[in-house]
Design a protein around this motif. Structure first.
Motif, PDB file in Angstrom:
ATOM      1  N   THR A  87       0.845  -1.199   0.000  1.00  0.00           N
ATOM      2  CA  THR A  87       0.000   0.000   0.000  1.00  0.00           C
ATOM      3  C   THR A  87       0.874   1.239   0.000  1.00  0.00           C
ATOM      4  OG1 THR A  87      -1.657  -1.213   1.290  1.00  0.00           O
ATOM      5  CG2 THR A  87      -1.879   1.181   1.204  1.00  0.00           C
ATOM      6  N   GLU A  88       0.501   2.209  -0.819  1.00  0.00           N
ATOM      7  CA  GLU A  88       1.153   3.509  -0.805  1.00  0.00           C
ATOM      8  C   GLU A  88       0.348   4.429   0.110  1.00  0.00           C
ATOM      9  OE1 GLU A  88       1.679   5.047  -4.692  1.00  0.00           O
ATOM     10  OE2 GLU A  88       2.993   3.419  -5.367  1.00  0.00           O
ATOM     11  N   TYR A  89       0.951   4.739   1.242  1.00  0.00           N
ATOM     12  CA  TYR A  89       0.252   5.529   2.249  1.00  0.00           C
ATOM     13  C   TYR A  89       0.405   7.022   1.958  1.00  0.00           C
ATOM     14  CZ  TYR A  89      -0.147   1.195   4.916  1.00  0.00           C
ATOM     15  OH  TYR A  89      -0.442  -0.087   5.320  1.00  0.00           O
ATOM     16  N   ASP A  90      -0.631   7.773   2.338  1.00  0.00           N
ATOM     17  CA  ASP A  90      -0.631   9.221   2.111  1.00  0.00           C
ATOM     18  C   ASP A  90       0.143   9.973   3.182  1.00  0.00           C
ATOM     19  OD1 ASP A  90      -2.187   8.989  -0.195  1.00  0.00           O
ATOM     20  OD2 ASP A  90      -4.063   9.053   0.954  1.00  0.00           O
ATOM     21  N   ALA A  91       0.346   9.371   4.342  1.00  0.00           N
ATOM     22  CA  ALA A  91       1.048  10.049   5.440  1.00  0.00           C
ATOM     23  C   ALA A  91       1.924   9.051   6.169  1.00  0.00           C
ATOM     24  CB  ALA A  91       0.063  10.692   6.410  1.00  0.00           C
ATOM     25  N   ARG A  92       3.102   9.527   6.533  1.00  0.00           N
ATOM     26  CA  ARG A  92       4.060   8.724   7.303  1.00  0.00           C
ATOM     27  C   ARG A  92       4.578   9.589   8.446  1.00  0.00           C
ATOM     28  NH1 ARG A  92       8.144   4.580   6.195  1.00  0.00           N
ATOM     29  NH2 ARG A  92       9.930   4.903   7.567  1.00  0.00           N
ATOM     30  N   VAL A  93       4.385   9.119   9.658  1.00  0.00           N
ATOM     31  CA  VAL A  93       4.803   9.861  10.852  1.00  0.00           C
ATOM     32  C   VAL A  93       5.792   9.006  11.630  1.00  0.00           C
ATOM     33  CG1 VAL A  93       4.071  10.961  13.002  1.00  0.00           C
ATOM     34  CG2 VAL A  93       2.586  11.055  10.979  1.00  0.00           C
ATOM     35  N   THR A  94       6.990   9.522  11.831  1.00  0.00           N
ATOM     36  CA  THR A  94       8.007   8.869  12.659  1.00  0.00           C
ATOM     37  C   THR A  94       8.155   9.669  13.941  1.00  0.00           C
ATOM     38  OG1 THR A  94       9.175   8.102  10.688  1.00  0.00           O
ATOM     39  CG2 THR A  94      10.371   8.036  12.763  1.00  0.00           C
ATOM     40  N   MET A  95       8.023   9.015  15.078  1.00  0.00           N
ATOM     41  CA  MET A  95       8.047   9.719  16.360  1.00  0.00           C
ATOM     42  C   MET A  95       8.620   8.812  17.438  1.00  0.00           C
ATOM     43  SD  MET A  95       3.950   9.541  17.227  1.00  0.00           S
ATOM     44  CE  MET A  95       4.152  10.330  18.823  1.00  0.00           C
ATOM     45  N   PRO A  96       9.008   9.385  18.595  1.00  0.00           N
ATOM     46  CA  PRO A  96       9.509   8.543  19.688  1.00  0.00           C
ATOM     47  C   PRO A  96       8.428   7.596  20.177  1.00  0.00           C
ATOM     48  CG  PRO A  96      10.061  10.855  20.046  1.00  0.00           C
ATOM     49  CD  PRO A  96       9.119  10.825  18.898  1.00  0.00           C
ATOM     50  N   SER A  97       8.793   6.345  20.347  1.00  0.00           N
ATOM     51  CA  SER A  97       7.816   5.353  20.792  1.00  0.00           C
ATOM     52  C   SER A  97       7.314   5.662  22.204  1.00  0.00           C
ATOM     53  CB  SER A  97       8.436   3.957  20.749  1.00  0.00           C
ATOM     54  OG  SER A  97       9.601   3.899  21.560  1.00  0.00           O
ATOM     55  N   GLY A  98       8.191   6.228  23.046  1.00  0.00           N
ATOM     56  CA  GLY A  98       7.756   6.599  24.392  1.00  0.00           C
ATOM     57  C   GLY A  98       6.714   7.698  24.377  1.00  0.00           C
ATOM     58  N   GLU A  99       6.849   8.656  23.449  1.00  0.00           N
ATOM     59  CA  GLU A  99       5.866   9.733  23.334  1.00  0.00           C
ATOM     60  C   GLU A  99       4.532   9.195  22.844  1.00  0.00           C
ATOM     61  OE1 GLU A  99       4.324  13.481  23.691  1.00  0.00           O
ATOM     62  OE2 GLU A  99       6.307  12.786  24.330  1.00  0.00           O
ATOM     63  N   PHE A 100       4.575   8.279  21.894  1.00  0.00           N
ATOM     64  CA  PHE A 100       3.345   7.667  21.398  1.00  0.00           C
ATOM     65  C   PHE A 100       2.633   6.900  22.511  1.00  0.00           C
ATOM     66  CE2 PHE A 100       1.326   3.875  19.412  1.00  0.00           C
ATOM     67  CZ  PHE A 100       0.307   4.531  18.728  1.00  0.00           C
ATOM     68  N   ALA A 101       3.393   6.156  23.299  1.00  0.00           N
ATOM     69  CA  ALA A 101       2.800   5.406  24.408  1.00  0.00           C
ATOM     70  C   ALA A 101       2.182   6.353  25.436  1.00  0.00           C
ATOM     71  CB  ALA A 101       3.861   4.526  25.074  1.00  0.00           C
ATOM     72  N   ARG A 102       2.844   7.478  25.688  1.00  0.00           N
ATOM     73  CA  ARG A 102       2.306   8.431  26.664  1.00  0.00           C
ATOM     74  C   ARG A 102       1.010   9.059  26.169  1.00  0.00           C
ATOM     75  NH1 ARG A 102       5.160  14.107  28.642  1.00  0.00           N
ATOM     76  NH2 ARG A 102       3.468  14.744  30.039  1.00  0.00           N
ATOM     77  N   ILE A 103       0.971   9.447  24.889  1.00  0.00           N
ATOM     78  CA  ILE A 103      -0.234  10.067  24.333  1.00  0.00           C
ATOM     79  C   ILE A 103      -1.411   9.099  24.404  1.00  0.00           C
ATOM     80  CG2 ILE A 103      -1.268  10.900  22.190  1.00  0.00           C
ATOM     81  CD1 ILE A 103       1.472  12.062  21.466  1.00  0.00           C
ATOM     82  N   VAL A 104      -1.188   7.860  23.993  1.00  0.00           N
ATOM     83  CA  VAL A 104      -2.257   6.862  23.997  1.00  0.00           C
ATOM     84  C   VAL A 104      -2.736   6.592  25.426  1.00  0.00           C
ATOM     85  CG1 VAL A 104      -2.777   4.459  23.493  1.00  0.00           C
ATOM     86  CG2 VAL A 104      -1.513   5.810  21.835  1.00  0.00           C
ATOM     87  N   ARG A 105      -1.786   6.511  26.359  1.00  0.00           N
ATOM     88  CA  ARG A 105      -2.150   6.242  27.755  1.00  0.00           C
ATOM     89  C   ARG A 105      -2.954   7.407  28.335  1.00  0.00           C
ATOM     90  NH1 ARG A 105       2.553   5.944  29.490  1.00  0.00           N
ATOM     91  NH2 ARG A 105       2.711   7.993  30.459  1.00  0.00           N
ATOM     92  N   ASP A 106      -2.529   8.636  28.064  1.00  0.00           N
ATOM     93  CA  ASP A 106      -3.231   9.803  28.618  1.00  0.00           C
ATOM     94  C   ASP A 106      -4.636   9.944  28.038  1.00  0.00           C
ATOM     95  OD1 ASP A 106      -0.952  10.294  30.045  1.00  0.00           O
ATOM     96  OD2 ASP A 106      -0.230  11.917  28.763  1.00  0.00           O
ATOM     97  N   LEU A 107      -4.763   9.781  26.724  1.00  0.00           N
ATOM     98  CA  LEU A 107      -6.070   9.968  26.098  1.00  0.00           C
ATOM     99  C   LEU A 107      -7.028   8.829  26.423  1.00  0.00           C
ATOM    100  CD1 LEU A 107      -5.094  11.384  22.580  1.00  0.00           C
ATOM    101  CD2 LEU A 107      -5.788  12.628  24.634  1.00  0.00           C
ATOM    102  N   SER A 108      -6.505   7.647  26.748  1.00  0.00           N
ATOM    103  CA  SER A 108      -7.380   6.531  27.103  1.00  0.00           C
ATOM    104  C   SER A 108      -8.115   6.787  28.420  1.00  0.00           C
ATOM    105  CB  SER A 108      -6.583   5.232  27.194  1.00  0.00           C
ATOM    106  OG  SER A 108      -5.635   5.302  28.247  1.00  0.00           O
ATOM    107  N   GLN A 109      -7.606   7.749  29.216  1.00  0.00           N
ATOM    108  CA  GLN A 109      -8.287   8.112  30.459  1.00  0.00           C
ATOM    109  C   GLN A 109      -9.536   8.941  30.183  1.00  0.00           C
ATOM    110  OE1 GLN A 109      -7.060   6.853  33.314  1.00  0.00           O
ATOM    111  NE2 GLN A 109      -5.381   5.955  32.149  1.00  0.00           N
TER     112      GLN A 109
END
Length: 376
Positions: free
Chosen positions: A131-153
């Motif tokens: 698949t040719e994706y329209d967007a590619r985001v590379t970010m720190p895995s720790g930051e991604f985990a924090r965002i997901v954890r915070d928003l899940s609250q």
């Protein structure tokens, strides 16, 4: 026959911990190229693929393709018996119903052997289209985990928007809302780090130049001190000669002459001791300067390592604006792979499953998650 030798059991432990709550039973497909796993969750919303290349093992041998059907909870229990730095050896004979796991301790002669029963699991390998994706985001895995954890609250789902402004994570809950924006920071961090390195190098050069100047000054002072001591000794010798000549004509007491000689000898000895103390003190002063140079080099090495192993910046590649909504429950499970890699890659296109990829050593783990449609 399969024989795979991992230098550290921690890699396999982290892999299984990351997928054990998403998948209960799965097949490890073994072939000459390595180990592969592909499985879907019970609701058929998420797909996980794991690849461990043969080059990532210390020793790898697989005579023919063979499946290893394992229960994740059972494998987790067996892997808990191994330390992270233990050498892990996987063995399985052709058409065997048992998987042998051997743990060899590095610092001791301890060897632990375990056997786990294999399962017959009927699973079809899905062909994942390129698949040719329209967007590619590379970010720190720790930051991604924090965002997901915070928003899940706050809520059960998150809306991910990728635009020219950056990547935005939005969660709308019943009692509260959350909105987190990450802007691209990869390129500025690199340029800033290079300029900082240049400035640090210049400051280190100046400090080294000052240290060399101080050493030269101390050496000059030592030379001047030695000259002064020599002059004092010569004057003392002349005074001795004069007094000896005068004492021949005068009829003084011999005791006074002996006292004068002893005083002069004591003064000479005192001056020599002072000279030795000055020389030793100057040497002591020079030692920190000499020992200081390697310390500066060590600092440079640490700083370079910190830059190399430091946090990953946010990098965004986008062909068009993308907005998708996903379940936070699954993203929380995906974020458990943070222990495998410092960076995570999110690949997105409208109306296409999200790809979350973690690369580790000679392998990777990838998750595919279908987006939510409408109010579901």
């Amino acid at each position: 026959m399969l024989e795979a030798r991992l230098s550290e059991a921690a890699i396999l432990k982290r892999l299984i911990d990351a997928i054990k709550e998403l998948v209960t039973d799965a097949n490890f497909e073994c072939n000459e190229e390595g180990l592969n796993l592909q499985a879907m969750d019970n609701s058929h919303v998420a797909l996980v693929t794991v690849n461990m290349q043969a080059s990532g093992f210390k020793k790898y041998r697989c005579d023919r393709p063979m499946p290893l059907g394992v229960n994740m909870n059972s494998l987790t229990k067996v892997l808990k018996c191994a330390k992270d730095d233990d050498v892990c050896i996987l063995k399985a004979a052709d058409d065997a119903d048992v998987l042998s796991l051997t743990y060899e301790a590095r610092n001791t002669d301890r060897i632990a052997e375990y056997e786990m029963k294999l399962m017959d699991i009927d699973s079809d390998t899905l062909g994942i289209p390129d698949t040719e994706y329209d967007a590619r985001v590379t970010m720190p895995s720790g930051e991604f985990a924090r965002i997901v954890r915070d928003l899940s609250q706050l809520g059960e789902s998150v809306r991910i928007e990728v635009s020219k402004e950056g990547v935005r994570f939005i969660s709308d809950g019943e009692a509260a809302n959350g909105n987190i924006l990450l802007k691209q920071t990869d390129a500025p961090q690199r340029s800033g780090s290079s300029s900082k390195k240049k400035a640090k190098a210049e400051s280190d050069d100046e400090e080294e130049a000052q240290a060399t100047d101080e050493e030269e000054q101390e050496e000059e002072e030592d030379e001047d001190g030695e000259k002064k001591v020599k002059v004092k000794k010569e004057k003392a010798k002349k005074e001795k000669v004069k007094k000896e000549d005068g004492d021949v004509e005068m009829n003084g007491d011999e005791d006074e002459e002996d006292a004068d000689y002893q005083q002069k000898e004591d003064e000479d000895e005192g001056e020599e001791e002072q000279d030795e103390e000055e020389e030793s003190s100057s040497k002591k002063r020079k030692k920190p300067a000499k020992n200081g140079k390697p310390a500066k080099k060590a600092k440079k090495v640490k700083e370079e390592n910190e830059d190399d192993d430091g946090p990953v910046g946010v990098s965004i590649e986008m062909n068009q604006h993308v907005t998708l909504t996903f379940s936070l429950k699954y993203l929380l499970n995906f974020s458990k792979s943070t222990t495998l890699s410092k960076k995570v890659v999110l690949m997105m296109s409208n109306d296409v499953p999200l790809l979350v990829s973690y690369d580790f050593g000679n392998g990777f783990i990838r998750y595919y998650l279908a987006p939510k449609i409408g109010d579901d």
